[in-house]
Scaffold this motif. Structure first.
Motif, PDB file in Angstrom:
ATOM      1  N   PRO A 118       3.137  10.032  -4.917  1.00 11.32           N
ATOM      2  CA  PRO A 118       4.192  10.961  -4.517  1.00 11.32           C
ATOM      3  C   PRO A 118       3.713  12.337  -4.056  1.00 11.32           C
ATOM      4  O   PRO A 118       4.527  13.226  -3.815  1.00 11.32           O
ATOM      5  CB  PRO A 118       5.033  11.094  -5.792  1.00 11.32           C
ATOM      6  N   ASP A 119       2.394  12.534  -3.898  1.00  7.73           N
ATOM      7  CA  ASP A 119       1.906  13.843  -3.460  1.00  7.73           C
ATOM      8  C   ASP A 119       2.084  14.003  -1.951  1.00  7.73           C
ATOM      9  O   ASP A 119       2.241  13.030  -1.203  1.00  7.73           O
ATOM     10  CB  ASP A 119       0.431  14.002  -3.841  1.00  7.73           C
ATOM     11  N   ALA A 120       2.041  15.237  -1.493  1.00  4.38           N
ATOM     12  CA  ALA A 120       2.367  15.559  -0.104  1.00  4.38           C
ATOM     13  C   ALA A 120       1.427  14.883   0.894  1.00  4.38           C
ATOM     14  O   ALA A 120       1.863  14.375   1.931  1.00  4.38           O
ATOM     15  CB  ALA A 120       2.346  17.071   0.095  1.00  4.38           C
ATOM     16  N   TRP A 152       7.634  12.542 -16.929  1.00  3.14           N
ATOM     17  CA  TRP A 152       8.528  13.679 -17.101  1.00  3.14           C
ATOM     18  C   TRP A 152       7.815  14.723 -17.956  1.00  3.14           C
ATOM     19  O   TRP A 152       7.080  14.357 -18.853  1.00  3.14           O
ATOM     20  CB  TRP A 152       9.810  13.192 -17.785  1.00  3.14           C
ATOM     21  N   PRO A 153       7.935  16.047 -17.685  1.00  6.54           N
ATOM     22  CA  PRO A 153       8.911  16.683 -16.807  1.00  6.54           C
ATOM     23  C   PRO A 153       8.456  16.896 -15.371  1.00  6.54           C
ATOM     24  O   PRO A 153       9.170  17.544 -14.600  1.00  6.54           O
ATOM     25  CB  PRO A 153       9.142  18.024 -17.496  1.00  6.54           C
ATOM     26  N   VAL A 154       7.275  16.405 -14.984  1.00  7.66           N
ATOM     27  CA  VAL A 154       6.852  16.543 -13.590  1.00  7.66           C
ATOM     28  C   VAL A 154       7.804  15.727 -12.709  1.00  7.66           C
ATOM     29  O   VAL A 154       8.039  14.555 -12.974  1.00  7.66           O
ATOM     30  CB  VAL A 154       5.402  16.060 -13.411  1.00  7.66           C
ATOM     31  N   ARG A 155       8.337  16.342 -11.670  1.00 11.06           N
ATOM     32  CA  ARG A 155       9.398  15.713 -10.886  1.00 11.06           C
ATOM     33  C   ARG A 155       8.948  15.277  -9.492  1.00 11.06           C
ATOM     34  O   ARG A 155       9.786  15.002  -8.632  1.00 11.06           O
ATOM     35  CB  ARG A 155      10.582  16.673 -10.766  1.00 11.06           C
ATOM     36  N   GLY A 157       7.711  12.530  -8.476  1.00 10.07           N
ATOM     37  CA  GLY A 157       8.168  11.186  -8.159  1.00 10.07           C
ATOM     38  C   GLY A 157       9.614  11.174  -7.712  1.00 10.07           C
ATOM     39  O   GLY A 157       9.969  10.539  -6.711  1.00 10.07           O
ATOM     40  N   ALA A 158      10.459  11.888  -8.435  1.00  9.07           N
ATOM     41  CA  ALA A 158      11.878  11.951  -8.084  1.00  9.07           C
ATOM     42  C   ALA A 158      12.082  12.640  -6.736  1.00  9.07           C
ATOM     43  O   ALA A 158      12.916  12.215  -5.928  1.00  9.07           O
ATOM     44  CB  ALA A 158      12.653  12.688  -9.181  1.00  9.07           C
ATOM     45  N   ARG A 159      11.314  13.695  -6.491  1.00  6.31           N
ATOM     46  CA  ARG A 159      11.430  14.394  -5.204  1.00  6.31           C
ATOM     47  C   ARG A 159      10.978  13.499  -4.054  1.00  6.31           C
ATOM     48  O   ARG A 159      11.613  13.461  -3.000  1.00  6.31           O
ATOM     49  CB  ARG A 159      10.618  15.684  -5.231  1.00  6.31           C
ATOM     50  N   ALA A 160       9.883  12.778  -4.266  1.00  4.02           N
ATOM     51  CA  ALA A 160       9.401  11.874  -3.216  1.00  4.02           C
ATOM     52  C   ALA A 160      10.427  10.786  -2.929  1.00  4.02           C
ATOM     53  O   ALA A 160      10.703  10.466  -1.760  1.00  4.02           O
ATOM     54  CB  ALA A 160       8.075  11.259  -3.637  1.00  4.02           C
ATOM     55  N   ARG A 177       4.328   3.822 -12.843  1.00  6.28           N
ATOM     56  CA  ARG A 177       4.002   5.086 -13.500  1.00  6.28           C
ATOM     57  C   ARG A 177       2.491   5.244 -13.671  1.00  6.28           C
ATOM     58  O   ARG A 177       1.755   4.266 -13.753  1.00  6.28           O
ATOM     59  CB  ARG A 177       4.695   5.148 -14.861  1.00  6.28           C
ATOM     60  N   ARG A 178       2.042   6.483 -13.679  1.00  7.12           N
ATOM     61  CA  ARG A 178       0.620   6.777 -13.835  1.00  7.12           C
ATOM     62  C   ARG A 178       0.162   6.355 -15.224  1.00  7.12           C
ATOM     63  O   ARG A 178       0.716   6.801 -16.233  1.00  7.12           O
ATOM     64  CB  ARG A 178       0.367   8.280 -13.631  1.00  7.12           C
TER      65      ARG A 178
END
Length: 218
Positions: A118-120, A152-155, A157-160, A177-178
């Motif tokens: 999910p990274d840019a 969670w709480p890193v978002r 994945g949801a943003r991607a 999941r990682r």
């Protein structure tokens, strides 16, 4: 790199042909190939599944050589010999397919699976692939799989997921999941559920969900 793709069209004894590709390395292409093949091997029984390693890095072959996988793994030139004896085939391709190669890939399988983290940077590379698919007039026959999604709480994945949904990119509902357990599995040469890690079963369940979706999409 057209050998597997062209021959795949003739492997019609196979009930399911899944091909895994990506435009960027490090996004879980081989991990996904190994675990989709594991899922199909469980569904079809002993001797049902073949993983064709068409990546020059031969990561899937080396994975199997370090331990034991529940399916046969062969290099690309061996594929015609062994493919006719298997009901399920997974192809781990070389990365960065050009448009002609990409079209051959999607034509030669039942479902093209495109993993991405999910990274840019990974999403930028993914959109190159999606753009090429659209230029080819291919709006189906493939699905994107989010991998290495942080907890969670890193978002990210949801943003991607929200971004890709907004762009109407075909997505698996399931995501991977990682988990450190995947690296342990690669090091040991086994599926992830066989390693000693408290998250190993959860990691396997993620791929079971992806496998079920893939079968439902075919």
């Amino acid at each position: 790199m057209y050998f597997v793709e062209v021959v795949a069209r003739r492997w019609r004894r196979a009930e399911i042909i899944l091909t895994v590709t990506s435009h960027k390395g490090g996004v879980g292409k081989t991990v996904t190939s190994v675990h989709l093949a594991t899922f199909l091997a469980h569904e079809g029984g002993e001797g049902s599944t073949l993983l064709v390693d068409a990546d020059p890095n031969r990561s899937a072959i080396r994975w199997g050589e370090r331990g034991r996988l529940p399916f046969r793994v062969v290099a690309e030139p061996q594929a015609p010999k062994y493919a006719r004896d298997h009901e399920h085939i997974v192809i781990d391709t070389q990365g960065r397919p050009d448009p002609a190669h990409l079209e051959a890939l999607v034509d030669g399988c039942d479902l093209l699976v495109i993993p991405t983290t999910p990274d840019a940077l990974a999403l930028d590379a993914l959109m190159l692939t999606v753009g090429e698919m659209q230029e080819l007039g291919r709006f189906d026959g493939y699905r994107v799989l989010l991998t290495s999604v942080p907890p969670w709480p890193v978002r990210s994945g949801a943003r991607a997921r929200a971004t890709l949904q907004k762009l109407k990119v075909p997505l698996f509902e399931a995501e991977i999941r990682r988990r450190e357990a995947f690296q342990k599995a690669a090091n040991s040469g086994v599926p992830v559920y066989e390693v000693r890690d408290r998250r190993a079963q959860q990691a396997w369940e993620d791929y079971q969900k992806v496998g079920e979706e893939a079968m439902g999409a075919i």
